[in-house]
Design an enzyme around this catalytic site. Structure first.
Site, short mmCIF file in Angstrom:
data_model
loop_
_atom_site.label_atom_id
_atom_site.label_comp_id
_atom_site.label_asym_id
_atom_site.label_seq_id
_atom_site.Cartn_x
_atom_site.Cartn_y
_atom_site.Cartn_z
N ARG A 27 0.81 -1.22 0.00
CA ARG A 27 0.00 0.00 0.00
C ARG A 27 0.84 1.27 0.00
O ARG A 27 0.31 2.38 -0.09
CB ARG A 27 -0.92 0.01 1.23
N ASN A 102 -4.53 7.22 7.17
CA ASN A 102 -4.64 6.81 5.77
C ASN A 102 -5.74 7.68 5.16
O ASN A 102 -6.82 7.78 5.74
CB ASN A 102 -5.04 5.32 5.75
N LYS A 622 -0.34 -0.34 -4.42
CA LYS A 622 -1.29 -1.29 -5.01
C LYS A 622 -2.73 -0.82 -4.88
O LYS A 622 -3.55 -1.03 -5.75
CB LYS A 622 -1.12 -2.64 -4.32
O1 M6R Z 1 -7.50 -1.88 -7.48
P1 M6R Z 1 -7.86 -1.30 -8.81
O2 M6R Z 1 -8.03 -2.30 -9.88
O3 M6R Z 1 -9.05 -0.36 -8.73
O4 M6R Z 1 -6.62 -0.41 -9.21
C1 M6R Z 1 -6.65 0.41 -10.35
C2 M6R Z 1 -5.25 0.87 -10.70
O5 M6R Z 1 -4.69 1.60 -9.67
C3 M6R Z 1 -4.32 -0.33 -11.02
O6 M6R Z 1 -4.84 -1.11 -12.04
C4 M6R Z 1 -2.93 0.18 -11.42
O7 M6R Z 1 -3.00 0.83 -12.65
C5 M6R Z 1 -1.95 -0.98 -11.42
N1 M6R Z 1 -0.72 -0.55 -10.87
C6 M6R Z 1 -1.73 -1.54 -12.77
O8 M6R Z 1 -0.69 -2.46 -12.84
#
Ligand code: M6R
Length: 627
Positions: A27, A102, A622
């Site tokens: 995170r 957070n 993430k």
């Molecule tokens: O958890 P989510 O699928 O909503 O996240 C969306 C994006 O933050 C996520 O896909 C990001 O682009 C990744 N780092 C892609 O590898």
């Protein structure tokens, strides 16, 4: 974004908090810190950089090993650069109250000015520090931590989660959740707190997720819940039995590589869940699944045949990689179900009128189920009366509380910050959902549906074939590791594949890369091409093959280095491309699932070759829980 942990019990707090923080490092990993009570005094230890820096400091600190209550934090910087001072926990002048935070306090500048006027001294550049000074001011008036907290939250705007510890009340820690995520775990005379159930599940399977706008008062033997007006709320811990939260690398060098290799299994699980065998009916009205975040059971599609017949349009909301999966979803839903579909980057919806109504199905796609922009946009759509569907990998997430219909992808935890396995699970979920709608709306012949179902079941084996060629892909990839820029092009259903290929390369190797619709190249992007720029063309069989090949020729004519993701039986491709990343022949509709696999490996091998931090790329997190 940012991870919070807490512990109240009887064992050494430092190791428990550190182990929780390790689970949450995905995170944010700019800095980390803990606060604990020892000998009646509040102590704080923090360090910028990765968690191991904090770990080193704590190994020589015996008091942290003996303490029995504490809070901890791993940071992804929003306000203020990553350094020791801006790291959490933040504490007040006499070091009697410390907090971890957070989220974002939107009115922090206003509060800071007011508090500075009253003589409070600020050390950091964070928005967080206003909370600790507000708590101090309110505690001085009320002489009660709970009242100080309820008074403080009334003055804060924004979405946030907090962990609070104070030497005024040594046997208690507090947690506050306001439109965020915090989970409590119950052990034997001990309680755990974390932003993600993963960090709690290593100790207990009795969990309780804090509701929106809720305060938890946690002692060694008891948890009391309060709403923001200070009224007590009753809710029980629930037992979660399944264990999708185990995390290990299984001998792979990186989580990313392991997760790429898990994809055949994940496809089998995700496809098998809704269609046990190729001739089975697609069934989304599966047995409701108990969700880890509440006693309500909502997983599955609960739309009736009438609801489905009445859907006039669909809106897909997502960010990042999930957005690319959504683009492919739009293609499926329009082509197979004849329903007009819009797709929006969720953050772009803020501040605009969302044109949805009772005849709109809004689909939010989010691996984590916690992405703040996606959650906010879906909440607004629901308020306007639209049908809602969530596609997520986390059955315990914020998204599962909002969406009335859910498709849970069966990927297990995705640890690497770059999404891979969850992406292909989202793509096949869209395809199966589109087939389901087509079946219910009779927009396709049964024969067509049956053929596609057969193809779907053959996908996992095809992905295995690509992975078996990993070494060839490795050799081909590292030849391009010295490039400064790369361009990815694709058309139709594989335009999103080009975008996803470029995103993976950027995230993992920090090489600048852009994805374009192949037909757009000549409208501007072609100006950047010369012999130093590799161009990756997604050249899959089907309706746009010839046009894509023509667009690739335009790049070749500018001396670009030519790479193609093409089928192994493609006889034309070797004439035009220097490097071919081969996949087995596949139906056009399924080609995005196959075409992305060599691109994931391409980015992985370049990143590893360049010595980058594959699983935790710089500046990323993430779970993006700030807007
Ligand atoms: O958890 P989510 O699928 O909503 O996240 C969306 C994006 O933050 C996520 O896909 C990001 O682009 C990744 N780092 C892609 O590898």
């Amino acid at each position: 974004m940012c991870g919070i942990v807490g512990y109240m019990g009887s064992s050494g707090v430092a190791s428990i908090l550190l182990s929780g923080l390790k689970c949450l490092e995905y995170r944010g990993y700019d800095s980390a810190g803990i606060a604990y009570i020892n000998d009646g005094k509040l102590k704080v230890t923090k360090a910028s950089g990765k968690l191991e820096n904090l770990e080193k400091l704590l190994t020589s600190d015996r008091s942290s090993l003996l303490a029995v209550s504490g809070i901890g934090h791993t940071r992804w910087a929003t306000h203020g650069v990553p350094n020791d001072i801006n790291a959490h926990p933040h504490f007040n002048e006499d070091q009697s109250i410390a907090i971890v935070h957070n989220g974002i306090i939107e009115n922090y500048a206003f509060i800071k000015e007011e508090l500075e006027g009253q003589g409070f001294k600020f050390n950091s550049d964070t928005d967080t520090e206003v909370i600790v000074h507000l708590l101090t001011r309110e505690y001085n008036l009320e002489k009660s931590m709970l009242k100080a907290i309820t008074n403080t939250v009334k003055q804060l705007s924004g979405s946030y989660a907090l962990g609070i510890i104070s030497s005024h009340q040594k046997d208690t820690i507090y947690a506050v959740n306001h439109h965020y995520s915090l989970t409590l775990g119950q052990g034997d005379n001990e309680f755990f707190l974390a932003s993600d159930i993963i960090a709690v599940r290593q100790y207990t399977n009795k969990v309780l997720r804090l509701d929106q706008s809720e305060i938890a008062q946690i002692t060694k033997t008891d948890v009391s819940l309060y709403d923001f007006s200070g009224r007590q709320v009753k809710r029980d811990f629930i037992t979660v039995d399944s264990d999708p939260y185990l995390i290990n690398k299984d001998g792979y060098k990186h989580f990313l590589l392991k997760e790429i290799h898990e994809q055949p299994t994940i496809l089998r699980q995700t496809i098998g869940k809704y269609m046990a065998h190729p001739t089975a009916n697609l069934d989304f009205n599966i047995q409701p699944e108990p969700l880890a975040n509440s006693s309500k059971t909502v997983a599955g599609i609960h739309l009736t045949k009438n609801d489905i017949a009445g859907i006039e349009n669909i809106l897909i909301l997502a960010c990042g990689t999930a957005y690319h999966a959504g683009m492919i979803g739009k293609y499926y839903l329009e082509q197979l179900c004849n329903i007009p579909v819009n797709i929006e980057i969720a953050s772009e919806v803020r501040g605009r009128t969302l044109l949805v109504n009772e005849k709109t199905l809004v689909i939010a796609v989010s691996q984590s189920g916690e992405t703040a922009d996606t959650i906010a946009a879906l909440t607004e759509a629901k308020r306007k009366g639209a049908y809602t569907l969530g596609i997520t990998n986390r059955s315990d997430s914020h998204l599962t509380r909002i969406a009335s219909n859910l498709i849970i992808t069966e990927c297990g935890v995705e640890v690497s910050v770059a999404a891979t396995k969850t992406y292909i699970a989202q793509v096949v979920s869209f395809l199966m959902f589109a087939l389901y709608l087509a079946q219910e709306r009779s927009s396709l012949s049964q024969e067509y549906i049956n053929n596609l179902k057969l193809e779907l079941h053959s996908l996992p084996a095809l992905v295995e074939t690509v992975l078996a060629n990993e070494n060839i892909i490795k050799e081909s990839s590292i030849k391009y590791a010295k490039a400064n820029d790369m361009v990815f092009i694709g058309r139709g259903i594989n335009y999103p594949t080009a975008l996803e290929g470029a995103l993976k390369l950027k995230e993992l190797s920090y090489i600048h890369a852009s994805g374009y619709a192949a037909g757009e190249l000549k409208h501007g992007p072609i100006a950047v091409l010369d012999s130093s720029v590799p161009v990756v063309t997604i050249l899959m069989p089907g309706s746009v093959y010839d046009k894509t090949l023509s667009n690739a020729q335009e790049a070749r004519a500018r001396n670009a280095q030519m790479i193609a993701v093409a089928c192994s039986n493609d006889e034309k491709a070797p004439k035009y491309f220097d490097t071919i990343l081969a996949v087995p022949p596949v139906d056009e509709l399924l080609s995005p699932v196959l075409a992305v696999i060599p691109l994931q490996l391409f980015s992985y091998f370049i990143s590893d070759y360049l010595g980058k931090d594959v699983d935790q790329p710089r500046n990323l997190a993430k779970s993006v829980t700030v807007e």
